[in-house]
Design an enzyme around this catalytic site. Structure first.
Site, PDB file in Angstrom:
ATOM      1  CD  GLU A 281      20.250 -19.387 -44.697  1.00  0.00           C
ATOM      2  OE1 GLU A 281      20.923 -20.307 -45.172  1.00  0.00           O
ATOM      3  OE2 GLU A 281      20.240 -18.220 -45.149  1.00  0.00           O
TER       4      GLU A 281
ATOM      5  NE  ARG B 251      21.694 -32.587 -49.279  1.00  0.00           N
ATOM      6  CZ  ARG B 251      21.577 -31.386 -48.698  1.00  0.00           C
ATOM      7  NH1 ARG B 251      22.533 -30.920 -47.948  1.00  0.00           N
ATOM      8  NH2 ARG B 251      20.515 -30.653 -48.896  1.00  0.00           N
TER       9      ARG B 251
ATOM     10  CE  LYS C 270      16.748 -24.336 -46.409  1.00  0.00           C
ATOM     11  NZ  LYS C 270      16.799 -23.749 -45.070  1.00  0.00           N
TER      12      LYS C 270
END
Ligand code: ATP
Ligand code: MG
Length: 560
Positions: free
Chosen positions: A38, A264, A274
């Site tokens: 994104e 992850r 983020k």
């Protein structure tokens, strides 16, 4: 904490095993993966794991990997991020060829498919407030409640949805929801939101749209349109998989990809979110997305970390199905290992202390030969200049040394690398009692660093000629966070106040000052350093990429 590689067989993991089986069984003849960022921030080292996995699989199995921007939330997305993401993926060594895509390319088709869902009685427009939708969704232990708008007739839904698109309603006034099951055990299936109203300018579609698809509604359909065979994502999407499959089953998509989840990357002393990274930049805790303390790809690059070291790191940590936290020492190990092989050796004095060689003739200069790489003769040699006035490192001298201190002290003899033995006669102090200069003598018979009479010294020190070295600024970076497991919720309290130390009076060899290469060099006995973009013609700036040894655990009192 994982410190050992978790991949047993070299380069094999459960995802690659699945892919091999799918090729063997002819379920797929060509593998297509994608990396779907994104564009709402810069990429970080966690993304590097996903990039290396998706692009790596495409390389290994002769398939292809798409770069697809998941640009469905225009309020947070910017062109700067789109550009940086492309630059970072390339810098990491991966290539998407012609396969650059945007979820926004599919907005029209996604919209048509949404109308199709409405017509099939599988989606409805809900007028409840966001708050009511949340409350009525239920909890893990309680089923949700049906919306009072759930049984709207198809025609009314269609009309409202078209008017949503036409811009007739305010943000948040209505949403389009899938009609699945408000009592589903999996909360993601309790009539998830497919479209929301957002009057916002989009970096690519401009003002064409004021309704935007949700992640869940855009992602699987984008995968299907692109013919992705294996849609690989992180574990938090495991519970979204039933919705991913439900949508692909109901819609007239050209293919039905499968989603696979892996753990992850988490790193000690690091936050890879983020939201947190954006806040660090916005609140000025760091100097920008490419601040060398940031775990971003841009930060690592600016710090001097070679892309090959990042690739090696993600290979070593492997791909697993269970979450874990990797010791940041493992990343540092990979960086050191790589730079030890690749970096040329140079000398720099970080905190200079002046040395006058009293018996060395005034005005005399001689050139000595220094090797560029001890393990690689092909790297050649260079000349360094010796003279009467030199600099050594302040902490290589002690006036009253403890027993085990073998470097310079009054009366003691040491070797200056590539040069001579010197002996300290006297330390000169200023009025404040600080040592400002050392008076020493050298033994001309020890040229090259060995005594003909066979006497030994216990220390070899780096040094620079006062006249022939160049002033430089050196930036020493330490962990951005002081705790091994910083708290994402209150991260500011966990910041390391000593994460940046600026040395303004350092000296470097002319050879490094003149070079313009971004490749890090090893400053002997100090670590690896890379030229920073803040360098000017008369004043180079260097970032410490990494020290020679792991001293951090000692400095902060142990690793978590
Ligand atoms: P956020 O930090 O807000 O959770 P994100 O990191 O998921 O966002 P995306 O741009 O959606 O941001 O990530 C792109 C891809 O990178 C996704 O497939 C995601 O699963 C993967 N990814 C993100 N963080 C990590 C990580 N720490 N380790 C491995 N893969 C990651
Ligand atoms: Mg995400």
């Amino acid at each position: 904490m994982t410190t050992e590689p978790v991949t047993s067989e070299a380069g094999r993991d459960f995802i690659r095993d699945i892919i091999q089986a799918d090729l063997d069984s002819k379920r797929h003849s060509r593998i297509v993966t994608r990396f779907p960022p994104e564009p709402n921030g810069y990429l970080h080292i966690g993304h590097a794991k996903s990039i290396a996995l998706n692009f790596g699989i495409a390389q290994e199995f002769a398939g292809k990997c798409h770069l697809r921007f998941d640009d469905t939330n225009p309020t947070k997305e910017e062109q700067e991020y789109i550009d940086s993401i492309q630059a970072d993926v390339r810098w990491l060594g991966f290539d998407w060829g012609d396969n650059l895509f945007y979820a926004s390319d599919y907005f029209e088709r996604l919209y048509e498919w949404a109308e199709g869902l409405i017509k099939a009685g599988l989606a409805y427009v809900d007028d409840q407030s966001q708050e009511d939708i949340r409350i009525n969704r239920g909890t893990l232990t309680e089923p949700g409640r049906n919306s009072p708008f759930r049984e709207r007739p198809v025609d009314e839904n269609l009309d409202l949805f078209r008017r949503m698109r036409a811009g007739e309603f305010q943000n948040g006034a209505r949403v389009l929801r899938a009609k699945i099951d408000m009592a589903a055990g999996n909360i993601n299936l309790r009539d998830p939101v497919l479209y929301r109203i957002l009057h916002a300018h989009h970096p690519r579609t401009g003002d064409k749209w004021c309704i935007y698809p949700s992640y869940d509604y855009a992602h699987g359909q984008s995968d299907a349109i692109e013919g992705i065979t294996h849609s690989i994502c992180t574990l938090e999407f495991e519970d979204h998989r039933p919705l991913y499959d439900w949508l692909l089953d109901k819609l007239p998509v050209p293919s039905h990809p499968h989603q696979y989840e892996f753990a992850r990357l988490n790193l000690t002393y690091t936050l890879l979110s983020k939201r947190v990274l954006t806040q660090l930049v916005r609140d000025g805790h760091v100097a920008g997305w490419d601040d060398p303390r940031m775990p971003t790809i841009a930060g690592l690059k600016r710090r001097g970390v070679p892309p090959a070291a990042i690739r090696e790191f993600v290979k070593r940590i492997g791909v697993a199905k269970a979450n874990s936290v990797v010791d940041v020492g493992m990343l540092e190990f990979c960086i050191r290992e790589h730079l030890n092989k690749s970096a040329l050796r140079r000398m720099a004095v970080l905190r200079p202390l002046k040395v006058v060689i009293e018996n060395y003739p005034e005005g005399q200069v001689e050139e000595l030969e220094a090797v560029n790489h001890p393990d690689d003769p092909s790297a050649g040699t260079r000349k360094i200049r010796f003279g009467r006035e030199l600099y050594i490192e302040q902490d290589d001298f002690m006036e009253n040394p403890p027993k085990k201190f073998f470097r310079l002290s009054p009366g003691n003899e040491v070797r200056l690398r590539y040069a001579y033995f010197i002996r300290c006669r006297e330390a000169i102090k200023n009025v404040a009692g600080e040592i400002v200069e050392l008076r020493c003598t050298y033994d001309p018979a020890t040229k090259g660093g060995n005594a003909p009479d066979g006497r030994k010294v216990k220390a070899t020190m780096h040094w620079l000629s006062a006249q022939d070295s160049v002033p430089a600024e050196i930036r020493i970076y330490n962990q951005l966070f002081a705790r091994p497991n910083p708290d994402a919720g209150s991260f500011a309290a966990d910041l390391n106040p000593q994460s940046l130390e600026i040395l303004k009076d350092a000296r470097v060899e002319p050879a490094i000052a003149q070079g313009n290469s971004p490749e890090p060099v090893q400053f002997e006995r100090q670590g690896y350093f890379a030229r920073d973009k803040d360098s000017t013609a008369d004043r180079p700036v260097f970032n410490r990429t990494i020290g020679l040894r792991d001293t951090f655990a000692k400095e902060v009192g142990g690793k978590g």
